[in-house]
Design a protein around this motif. Structure first.
Motif, PDB file in Angstrom:
ATOM      1  N   VAL A  15      54.535  26.228  13.363  1.00  0.00           N
ATOM      2  CA  VAL A  15      55.163  26.196  14.688  1.00  0.00           C
ATOM      3  C   VAL A  15      54.891  24.869  15.396  1.00  0.00           C
ATOM      4  O   VAL A  15      55.799  24.250  15.963  1.00  0.00           O
ATOM      5  N   LEU A  16      53.638  24.416  15.350  1.00  0.00           N
ATOM      6  CA  LEU A  16      53.258  23.204  16.070  1.00  0.00           C
ATOM      7  C   LEU A  16      53.801  21.937  15.420  1.00  0.00           C
ATOM      8  O   LEU A  16      54.145  20.978  16.110  1.00  0.00           O
ATOM      9  N   GLU A  17      53.896  21.934  14.102  1.00  0.00           N
ATOM     10  CA  GLU A  17      54.269  20.721  13.394  1.00  0.00           C
ATOM     11  C   GLU A  17      55.768  20.601  13.133  1.00  0.00           C
ATOM     12  O   GLU A  17      56.278  19.504  12.922  1.00  0.00           O
ATOM     13  N   GLU A  18      56.503  21.726  13.183  1.00  0.00           N
ATOM     14  CA  GLU A  18      57.904  21.677  12.768  1.00  0.00           C
ATOM     15  C   GLU A  18      58.918  21.869  13.885  1.00  0.00           C
ATOM     16  O   GLU A  18      60.099  21.613  13.682  1.00  0.00           O
ATOM     17  N   THR A  19      58.478  22.325  15.050  1.00  0.00           N
ATOM     18  CA  THR A  19      59.449  22.519  16.130  1.00  0.00           C
ATOM     19  C   THR A  19      58.811  22.256  17.491  1.00  0.00           C
ATOM     20  O   THR A  19      57.608  22.468  17.674  1.00  0.00           O
ATOM     21  N   THR A  20      59.636  21.787  18.410  1.00  0.00           N
ATOM     22  CA  THR A  20      59.188  21.581  19.794  1.00  0.00           C
ATOM     23  C   THR A  20      59.818  22.612  20.719  1.00  0.00           C
ATOM     24  O   THR A  20      59.647  22.535  21.937  1.00  0.00           O
ATOM     25  N   ARG A  21      60.520  23.568  20.161  1.00  0.00           N
ATOM     26  CA  ARG A  21      61.313  24.484  20.977  1.00  0.00           C
ATOM     27  C   ARG A  21      60.548  25.734  21.429  1.00  0.00           C
ATOM     28  O   ARG A  21      61.016  26.470  22.285  1.00  0.00           O
ATOM     29  N   ILE A  22      59.387  25.981  20.834  1.00  0.00           N
ATOM     30  CA  ILE A  22      58.548  27.112  21.264  1.00  0.00           C
ATOM     31  C   ILE A  22      57.524  26.588  22.255  1.00  0.00           C
ATOM     32  O   ILE A  22      56.673  25.775  21.913  1.00  0.00           O
ATOM     33  N   ASP A  23      57.593  27.046  23.501  1.00  0.00           N
ATOM     34  CA  ASP A  23      56.689  26.515  24.524  1.00  0.00           C
ATOM     35  C   ASP A  23      55.522  27.450  24.846  1.00  0.00           C
ATOM     36  O   ASP A  23      54.585  27.063  25.543  1.00  0.00           O
ATOM     37  N   LYS A  24      55.565  28.671  24.304  1.00  0.00           N
ATOM     38  CA  LYS A  24      54.479  29.613  24.601  1.00  0.00           C
ATOM     39  C   LYS A  24      54.346  30.625  23.470  1.00  0.00           C
ATOM     40  O   LYS A  24      55.344  31.062  22.899  1.00  0.00           O
ATOM     41  N   MET A  25      53.095  30.981  23.166  1.00  0.00           N
ATOM     42  CA  MET A  25      52.823  32.008  22.149  1.00  0.00           C
ATOM     43  C   MET A  25      51.825  33.011  22.705  1.00  0.00           C
ATOM     44  O   MET A  25      50.806  32.618  23.284  1.00  0.00           O
ATOM     45  N   ILE A  26      52.112  34.279  22.539  1.00  0.00           N
ATOM     46  CA  ILE A  26      51.167  35.349  22.854  1.00  0.00           C
ATOM     47  C   ILE A  26      51.010  36.120  21.555  1.00  0.00           C
ATOM     48  O   ILE A  26      51.908  36.869  21.139  1.00  0.00           O
ATOM     49  N   VAL A  27      49.881  35.925  20.888  1.00  0.00           N
ATOM     50  CA  VAL A  27      49.752  36.421  19.525  1.00  0.00           C
ATOM     51  C   VAL A  27      48.424  37.134  19.282  1.00  0.00           C
ATOM     52  O   VAL A  27      47.377  36.725  19.785  1.00  0.00           O
ATOM     53  N   MET A  28      48.504  38.201  18.513  1.00  0.00           N
ATOM     54  CA  MET A  28      47.319  38.929  18.075  1.00  0.00           C
ATOM     55  C   MET A  28      46.829  38.298  16.791  1.00  0.00           C
ATOM     56  O   MET A  28      47.608  37.980  15.894  1.00  0.00           O
ATOM     57  N   MET A  29      45.515  38.126  16.682  1.00  0.00           N
ATOM     58  CA  MET A  29      44.921  37.565  15.477  1.00  0.00           C
ATOM     59  C   MET A  29      43.483  38.036  15.344  1.00  0.00           C
ATOM     60  O   MET A  29      42.935  38.670  16.248  1.00  0.00           O
ATOM     61  N   GLN A  30      42.881  37.694  14.224  1.00  0.00           N
ATOM     62  CA  GLN A  30      41.470  38.004  14.003  1.00  0.00           C
ATOM     63  C   GLN A  30      40.628  37.278  15.057  1.00  0.00           C
ATOM     64  O   GLN A  30      40.861  36.107  15.341  1.00  0.00           O
TER      65      GLN A  30
END
Length: 280
Positions: free
Chosen positions: A132-147
């Motif tokens: 996401v960070l290296e291939e696109t500039t179009r996502i400005d926010k992430m709300i994600v579940m992770m370990q």
């Protein structure tokens, strides 16, 4: 949603839970609602979800906005999602193999107002974030579940055990913060780890621009390659730089030759990367 209800859905649809896809379904409606609430979605917000599974989070997303794109690798899950008749678009493929900007153009036209909301497959959390960070500039926010362990690394501070190359990369591009933690008991099947929901917001501008992004990305990985080694030793091992040049640049950055990479903040690492790119 209870574990018994999930088992019934799986049985009725002949769906097999596949460990290779990291399928752990989030059951708690309050947590699902809190995730969507934290995203602060509007009706015209473009949303992508990775690994929607049985569609529990998807349901709340499609109620909050009219533009939801789901990436699901499991054909059985895609069949189930289609039967739910949610107002969503589905791409049945491996997210890591997709051309994101092409997908976004096809689904969302030219809008840059894209938010990623997902219970990420834990085994590929880092590759997803890097893509996401290296291939696109179009996502400005992430709300994600992770370990939780990974969440702590994203938010790690210098001179702590959680601080590493991933911390630097994420914090160069974004401002990450843990919103809340989630118990394994909130999932079916229960994972063997604690989980956290993380808010990751893109920075409008970094504190210091990199001279060359590809060089910075590799430099950042290389200087953390061996945590017990000094910055000097990691650079010497990774590059064919003259020893005198390495010592000179380190000294010009007001650093001791014995400093370790984990002691440096993001701006210091960016400055070093720029200096070695220009002079190396």
């Amino acid at each position: 949603m209870t574990k018994e209800q999930v088992k019934k859905i799986l049985e009725q649809n002949d769906i097999i839970v596949k460990k290779q896809y990291g399928q752990n379904f989030l059951l708690d409606d309050n947590i699902l609602k809190n995730i969507v609430k934290s995203a602060e979605l509007k009706k015209d917000t473009n949303v992508i979800e990775i690994g929607p599974g049985l569609g529990f989070l998807t349901n709340y997303l499609q109620q909050a906005t009219t533009n939801v794109l789901c990436y699901e690798i499991d054909e059985q899950m895609v069949e189930h999602l289609n039967e739910l008749n949610y107002n969503i678009s589905i791409i049945n493929d491996d997210f890591l193999k997709r051309n994101l900007n092409k997908d976004f153009k096809n689904i969302f036209d030219n809008s840059n107002n894209i938010t990623l909301v997902a219970n990420l497959p834990y085994y590929i959390t880092t590759p997803i974030l890097l893509k996401v960070l290296e291939e696109t500039t179009r996502i400005d926010k992430m709300i994600v579940m992770m370990q939780t362990e990974v969440a702590k690394r994203l938010c790690g501070k210098p001179s702590t055990k959680d601080y590493n190359a991933l911390s630097v990369l994420i914090q160069y591009f974004t401002n990450p913060r843990i919103i809340f933690n989630v118990s394994p008991k909130s999932f079916f099947p229960e994972p063997n780890v604690e989980s956290s929901v993380v808010m990751i917001e893109k920075k409008e501008e970094p504190l210091l621009e990199v001279e060359n992004l590809d060089f910075f990305l590799k430099f950042n990985r290389n200087i953390f390659a061996q945590r017990r080694k000094t910055l000097y030793n990691n650079i010497q091992k990774a590059y064919n730089y003259d020893k005198g040049l390495i010592k000179k640049i380190i000294k010009e950055n007001n650093l001791d030759e014995s400093v370790r990479s984990e002691e440096l903040d993001v701006s210091q690492i960016v400055k070093l990367a720029n200096d070695f790119y220009i002079n190396g």
